[in-house]
Write an enzyme that holds these catalytic residues in place. Sequence first.
Site, PDB file in Angstrom:
ATOM      1  N   ASN A   1       0.858  -1.189   0.000  1.00  7.55           N
ATOM      2  CA  ASN A   1       0.000   0.000   0.000  1.00  7.55           C
ATOM      3  C   ASN A   1       0.901   1.249   0.000  1.00  7.55           C
ATOM      4  OD1 ASN A   1      -1.426   2.275   1.055  1.00  7.55           O
ATOM      5  ND2 ASN A   1      -3.073   0.913   1.705  1.00  7.55           N
TER       6      ASN A   1
ATOM      7  N   HIS B   1       0.989   6.218   1.737  1.00  8.13           N
ATOM      8  CA  HIS B   1       1.759   7.179   2.534  1.00  8.13           C
ATOM      9  C   HIS B   1       2.922   7.815   1.783  1.00  8.13           C
ATOM     10  CE1 HIS B   1      -0.937   6.748   5.711  1.00  8.13           C
ATOM     11  NE2 HIS B   1      -0.687   5.465   5.896  1.00  8.13           N
TER      12      HIS B   1
ATOM     13  N   HIS C   1      -5.681   3.493  -1.549  1.00 10.00           N
ATOM     14  CA  HIS C   1      -7.030   3.787  -1.037  1.00 10.00           C
ATOM     15  C   HIS C   1      -7.395   5.186  -1.496  1.00 10.00           C
ATOM     16  CE1 HIS C   1      -9.801   4.060   2.780  1.00 10.00           C
ATOM     17  NE2 HIS C   1     -10.437   4.349   1.657  1.00 10.00           N
TER      18      HIS C   1
ATOM     19  N   ARG D   1      -9.551   7.880  -1.074  1.00 11.69           N
ATOM     20  CA  ARG D   1     -10.531   8.287  -0.062  1.00 11.69           C
ATOM     21  C   ARG D   1     -11.415   9.398  -0.597  1.00 11.69           C
ATOM     22  NH1 ARG D   1      -8.749   6.299   5.359  1.00 11.69           N
ATOM     23  NH2 ARG D   1     -10.589   7.369   6.128  1.00 11.69           N
TER      24      ARG D   1
ATOM     25  N   ARG E   1      -7.166  12.556   0.787  1.00 17.85           N
ATOM     26  CA  ARG E   1      -6.118  13.071   1.674  1.00 17.85           C
ATOM     27  C   ARG E   1      -4.723  12.586   1.275  1.00 17.85           C
ATOM     28  NH1 ARG E   1      -7.438   9.831   7.241  1.00 17.85           N
ATOM     29  NH2 ARG E   1      -9.457  10.801   6.907  1.00 17.85           N
TER      30      ARG E   1
ATOM     31  N   GLU F   1      -8.566   0.214  -3.047  1.00 16.22           N
ATOM     32  CA  GLU F   1      -9.432   0.239  -1.858  1.00 16.22           C
ATOM     33  C   GLU F   1     -10.379   1.408  -1.991  1.00 16.22           C
ATOM     34  OE1 GLU F   1      -7.153   0.641   1.679  1.00 16.22           O
ATOM     35  OE2 GLU F   1      -6.073  -1.213   1.355  1.00 16.22           O
TER      36      GLU F   1
ATOM     37  N   THR G   1      -8.235   3.344   8.431  1.00 13.05           N
ATOM     38  CA  THR G   1      -9.450   2.535   8.422  1.00 13.05           C
ATOM     39  C   THR G   1      -9.531   1.750   9.739  1.00 13.05           C
ATOM     40  OG1 THR G   1      -9.004   2.320   6.069  1.00 13.05           O
ATOM     41  CG2 THR G   1     -10.803   0.999   6.948  1.00 13.05           C
TER      42      THR G   1
ATOM     43  N   GLU H   1     -10.854  -9.480   2.978  1.00 17.47           N
ATOM     44  CA  GLU H   1      -9.589  -9.122   3.614  1.00 17.47           C
ATOM     45  C   GLU H   1      -9.890  -8.972   5.093  1.00 17.47           C
ATOM     46  OE1 GLU H   1      -7.073  -6.172   1.796  1.00 17.47           O
ATOM     47  OE2 GLU H   1      -6.288  -5.554   3.750  1.00 17.47           O
TER      48      GLU H   1
ATOM     49  N   HIS I   1      -3.585  -4.612   7.777  1.00 18.78           N
ATOM     50  CA  HIS I   1      -3.736  -3.450   8.641  1.00 18.78           C
ATOM     51  C   HIS I   1      -2.886  -3.585   9.899  1.00 18.78           C
ATOM     52  CE1 HIS I   1      -5.243   0.162  10.475  1.00 18.78           C
ATOM     53  NE2 HIS I   1      -5.787   0.452   9.316  1.00 18.78           N
TER      54      HIS I   1
HETATM   55  N1  PXP Z   1      -5.740  -3.140   4.073  1.00 21.61           N
HETATM   56  C1  PXP Z   1      -6.713  -2.199   4.115  1.00 21.61           C
HETATM   57  C2  PXP Z   1      -8.069  -2.576   3.633  1.00 21.61           C
HETATM   58  C3  PXP Z   1      -6.441  -0.897   4.561  1.00 21.61           C
HETATM   59  O1  PXP Z   1      -7.429   0.019   4.596  1.00 21.61           O
HETATM   60  C4  PXP Z   1      -5.133  -0.570   4.953  1.00 21.61           C
HETATM   61  C5  PXP Z   1      -4.811   0.821   5.395  1.00 21.61           C
HETATM   62  O2  PXP Z   1      -5.079   1.715   4.390  1.00 21.61           O
HETATM   63  C6  PXP Z   1      -4.148  -1.565   4.856  1.00 21.61           C
HETATM   64  C7  PXP Z   1      -4.476  -2.846   4.446  1.00 21.61           C
HETATM   65  C8  PXP Z   1      -2.718  -1.299   5.202  1.00 21.61           C
HETATM   66  O3  PXP Z   1      -2.603  -0.977   6.549  1.00 21.61           O
HETATM   67  P1  PXP Z   1      -1.197  -0.485   7.106  1.00 21.61           P
HETATM   68  O4  PXP Z   1      -0.896   0.810   6.428  1.00 21.61           O
HETATM   69  O5  PXP Z   1      -1.434  -0.355   8.568  1.00 21.61           O
HETATM   70  O6  PXP Z   1      -0.197  -1.547   6.746  1.00 21.61           O
END
Ligand code: PXP
Length: 236
Positions: free
Chosen positions: A6, A9, A42, A44, A48, A69, A100, A150, A190
């Site tokens: 992901n 960030h 994601h 959003r 953001r 996402e 999330t 998931e 997550h």
């Molecule tokens: N899976 C989903 C569905 C998420 O919403 C997120 C966070 O955006 C992640 C995985 C990844 O989470 P993390 O950034 O804490 O690894």
Amino acid sequence: MLLGVNIDHVATLRNARGGVEPDVIKAARICNDAGANSITTHLREDRRHINDMDVELISKLPRTVLNLEMAMTDEMKSIAMRIMPHSVCIVPEKRQELTTEGGLDVHGQLERACSFVKPLLAAGIEVSFFIDPDISQVSAAAKTGAQFIELHTGRYSEEFGGEKEQQTFEDLKGAAVFAQNLGLKVNAGHGLNYQNVKRMKEIPNLHELNIGHSIISRAVFVGLKQAVMEMKELVI
Ligand code: PXP
């Protein structure tokens, strides 16, 4: 197990100064080269971090499996139908949350969930629901026709190393096995990091882990390629 990275960030950092650096598309390429099996973003409602242009460009990158996402809204559905990502993961979304915070309540809005995913599935997009490790949510997800769930690993990640680690881990494992018996493929994510990710291998047949924050954080010190390679090594 597969690794989805992901890269939200990277966009968070870019947006901190409103410019173009660090380049999100370059980040996606580096993750691919380092062995990521998919790139997750994601989009959003408040944009953001990742924005529409990012998603559009990532979807066109060669050798890139895009996992989008998104919230269960008409706006996001029409974006997905236009961009045609490999997969979508439907997540709950609250404006005020930092990330999330919990899984989607599929059980409480089953009819809506069923009609939401129908055109996506018909278009050939793989669909996943991001849910808590809760039997009623897993059962509901299976009824929608989605191929994947998931599992939200947030509680396990928070409790890791503490008294409730084992219980939260068993919840995940139980939900995963239950889902697989219903014919669902199971992803998880997550809050996973270089330590707590190791126990994910104890859950049979997990398909893919989606990991963002810990990889991007590690990348600050060792570079993105190295950070992805180190995680991939733990996930394989
Ligand atoms: N899976 C989903 C569905 C998420 O919403 C997120 C966070 O955006 C992640 C995985 C990844 O989470 P993390 O950034 O804490 O690894």
